[in-house]
Scaffold this active site. Sequence first.
Site, PDB file in Angstrom:
ATOM      1  N   ARG A  84       0.804  -1.231   0.000  1.00  8.21           N
ATOM      2  CA  ARG A  84       0.000   0.000   0.000  1.00  8.21           C
ATOM      3  C   ARG A  84       0.838   1.283   0.000  1.00  8.21           C
ATOM      4  O   ARG A  84       0.324   2.346  -0.340  1.00  8.21           O
ATOM      5  CB  ARG A  84      -0.971   0.037   1.185  1.00  8.21           C
ATOM      6  CG  ARG A  84      -1.950  -1.115   1.253  1.00  8.21           C
ATOM      7  CD  ARG A  84      -2.825  -1.225   0.042  1.00  8.21           C
ATOM      8  NE  ARG A  84      -3.890  -2.216   0.208  1.00  8.21           N
ATOM      9  CZ  ARG A  84      -4.541  -2.783  -0.797  1.00  8.21           C
ATOM     10  NH1 ARG A  84      -4.216  -2.472  -2.049  1.00  8.21           N
ATOM     11  NH2 ARG A  84      -5.496  -3.655  -0.568  1.00  8.21           N
ATOM     12  N   ASN A 114       0.991  -2.864  -7.401  1.00  5.78           N
ATOM     13  CA  ASN A 114      -0.201  -2.022  -7.494  1.00  5.78           C
ATOM     14  C   ASN A 114      -0.245  -0.992  -6.370  1.00  5.78           C
ATOM     15  O   ASN A 114      -1.146  -0.949  -5.538  1.00  5.78           O
ATOM     16  CB  ASN A 114      -1.478  -2.882  -7.501  1.00  5.78           C
ATOM     17  CG  ASN A 114      -1.574  -3.805  -6.302  1.00  5.78           C
ATOM     18  OD1 ASN A 114      -0.643  -4.528  -6.002  1.00  5.78           O
ATOM     19  ND2 ASN A 114      -2.714  -3.778  -5.627  1.00  5.78           N
ATOM     20  N   HIS A 199      -2.844 -12.911 -12.183  1.00  7.13           N
ATOM     21  CA  HIS A 199      -4.053 -13.014 -11.358  1.00  7.13           C
ATOM     22  C   HIS A 199      -5.117 -13.609 -12.279  1.00  7.13           C
ATOM     23  O   HIS A 199      -5.705 -12.897 -13.105  1.00  7.13           O
ATOM     24  CB  HIS A 199      -4.468 -11.622 -10.871  1.00  7.13           C
ATOM     25  CG  HIS A 199      -5.846 -11.548 -10.293  1.00  7.13           C
ATOM     26  ND1 HIS A 199      -6.174 -12.113  -9.083  1.00  7.13           N
ATOM     27  CD2 HIS A 199      -6.986 -10.967 -10.758  1.00  7.13           C
ATOM     28  CE1 HIS A 199      -7.450 -11.881  -8.828  1.00  7.13           C
ATOM     29  NE2 HIS A 199      -7.968 -11.189  -9.829  1.00  7.13           N
ATOM     30  N   HIS A 251      -2.625 -17.367  -6.320  1.00  7.60           N
ATOM     31  CA  HIS A 251      -3.780 -17.681  -5.449  1.00  7.60           C
ATOM     32  C   HIS A 251      -4.895 -18.474  -6.154  1.00  7.60           C
ATOM     33  O   HIS A 251      -6.056 -18.022  -6.193  1.00  7.60           O
ATOM     34  CB  HIS A 251      -4.333 -16.428  -4.770  1.00  7.60           C
ATOM     35  CG  HIS A 251      -4.596 -15.232  -5.625  1.00  7.60           C
ATOM     36  ND1 HIS A 251      -4.476 -13.965  -5.141  1.00  7.60           N
ATOM     37  CD2 HIS A 251      -4.994 -15.090  -6.914  1.00  7.60           C
ATOM     38  CE1 HIS A 251      -4.788 -13.093  -6.086  1.00  7.60           C
ATOM     39  NE2 HIS A 251      -5.112 -13.761  -7.166  1.00  7.60           N
ATOM     40  N   ASP A 324      -1.059 -13.529   0.596  1.00  5.58           N
ATOM     41  CA  ASP A 324      -1.996 -12.722  -0.182  1.00  5.58           C
ATOM     42  C   ASP A 324      -2.520 -11.558   0.657  1.00  5.58           C
ATOM     43  O   ASP A 324      -3.693 -11.196   0.610  1.00  5.58           O
ATOM     44  CB  ASP A 324      -3.160 -13.575  -0.696  1.00  5.58           C
ATOM     45  CG  ASP A 324      -3.735 -13.045  -2.005  1.00  5.58           C
ATOM     46  OD1 ASP A 324      -3.166 -12.084  -2.553  1.00  5.58           O
ATOM     47  OD2 ASP A 324      -4.758 -13.577  -2.472  1.00  5.58           O
TER      48      ASP A 324
END
Length: 449
Positions: A84, A114, A199, A251, A324
Site C-alpha cells: 500500500r 499495485n 491473477h 492464489h 496474499d
Amino acid sequence: MSARSTAPQSQPQAVAYVNVRLIDPASGLDVVCDHTGGLLSDGETISAYGPGIFASGSPAGAEVIDGKGAILCPGLVDMRVQMREPGEAHKESVKSAGKAAVAGGITSMVALPNTDPVLDEEAAIEFIARRARQIGLTKVYAYGAATKGTLGKELSEMGLLNRAGAVAFTDGTKAIANVQTMRRALQYAATFGFLIIQHPEEPGLSGGVMNAGEQASRLGLSGIPREAEIIMLERDLRLVEMTGGRYHAAHISTSDSVEIIRRAKAKGLDVTCDTAPPYFALNELAVGDYRTFAKLSPPLRAESDRLAIVEGLQDGTIDAIASDHSPQDTDAKRLPFAQAAFGGTGLETLLPLTLELVHNGHLDLISALRLLTCAPADLLNLTDNHGHRAGRLTVGGAADLVLITLDRPWKFVAQQSLSKSKNSPFDGRLLQGHAVRTVVDGRTVHVHG
C-alpha cells in the site's frame, strides 16, 4: 540498486541457538539438538549448524538462546504482499507491514506493484528498497508491473525494471486480460528468463462479489463463477505452450485450476502456482451473514474446491503458499457487502494456518515449511546479500531464522494485529503454533510477548 533490502543496523554479535529441533526443508534436514547442538550465527551470517557443534561449549562472548525444544528453521518467504505504500499508507506502510510480518515469522516478502504510483519505473522499485533499508525489519523484494500502469495495454520496460531489482512481473490484482498483450509479455519474458505472474480471472465474468452458487443466491448477492478463473488459466496455458514462457498462477482457488495446472506440468510446460490460506482453510460459508472480512479476490469457493486445494498441496501441484496480504481500512470494509472492498490481511496468520495442515494430517511438517521457505525463494530466484539463495540454512548465508512453537494454542484477534488494517477473514479463529522469535541478518527483530 536492488529490490532486496535490509537496514544497516549495529553489527549483531555471535549467537548460539541450542536445544532446538533444527529443520531445513531445502536439504531435508530434521534433527533434534540438545544443548550441545543447534545453530551458530556470527554477525549477519550462519557460521555452523547441526548436532554437536557446541560439544566443547559455545564460542566465548556468544549470546546463548535456549530454544526449549522449539523448531528453528529458515525465516518464511512471503511471495505475495500488498504494501500500500506509496499511495495508501493509511491502509499499510512498509513499516507496519514489516512489524506484522516479523510477528508472523516472515523474514522476506515480495511487494506487488499495485501502489500509487505503480511500480513500473526504476525509481519506484528503488523507493521500496530504500524504505525497507531505513526500517530494517523484513527484507523486501518487489515485482515490476508487467504493463505500464498495470493497464494491460503496453508492456513495461522489463529489462530496466529487472536491473533495478524487480524479481518477476505481474499486474498484481489485475489480470493481463488482452490475449495479445499476454502473448507479448510471455514472449519477451522468455527471451530473458523472466517470470510472468498472473491473477487468473477473466474480467468479463468477474463482476460479482462472491462465489457464484447456492450461497450467493440465498444471500441475494451477485456471483463470480469459478469459470472466471478456469477460462483465464486455460487460455494462458495455451499461450505458454505457444511462447515457451515462464508462467505462475497466483492464489488459485478451484478444483479445476488444480487439475489444469497438474496437466500442464505433466506436459512439461514451465508452469507454477501458489495458493493462500483462505482457499484451503475456509469456504464460501465464511461469508455467512454478509461478513465483509470474508470478501476476497478470488472469492472463497465451495467446500469441494477447498478440498481440491488441499489435495494440490499434498501432491505438489501447488508450489507455494503466500499470505496474499491485502489490507483495507475500516471505511472500505464497513459497507454493505456489495460495496465493500475485496481483500484480507494475512501476514500474522500465514504460518499458523499452514501448520493447521500439519495438525490435520494433510502435510508433514517439513513439506509444510518448504511451501513457506525455499519453495517461493526458488520460484523467484531470491538471493541474500551474500549471494546465497534465500529460504534455507546455508553456512555463509544470511542468518534469517524463525523459532516456532508447534503446539501452543492461541486465538487470533484482528484488532490486536500489528498491521494498520484489521480486515482478517480469520478474526477470532483458534490456532495452534506460532513464531516465538524472528531473526533477520542475525538481529532479533521480534520476540513473542
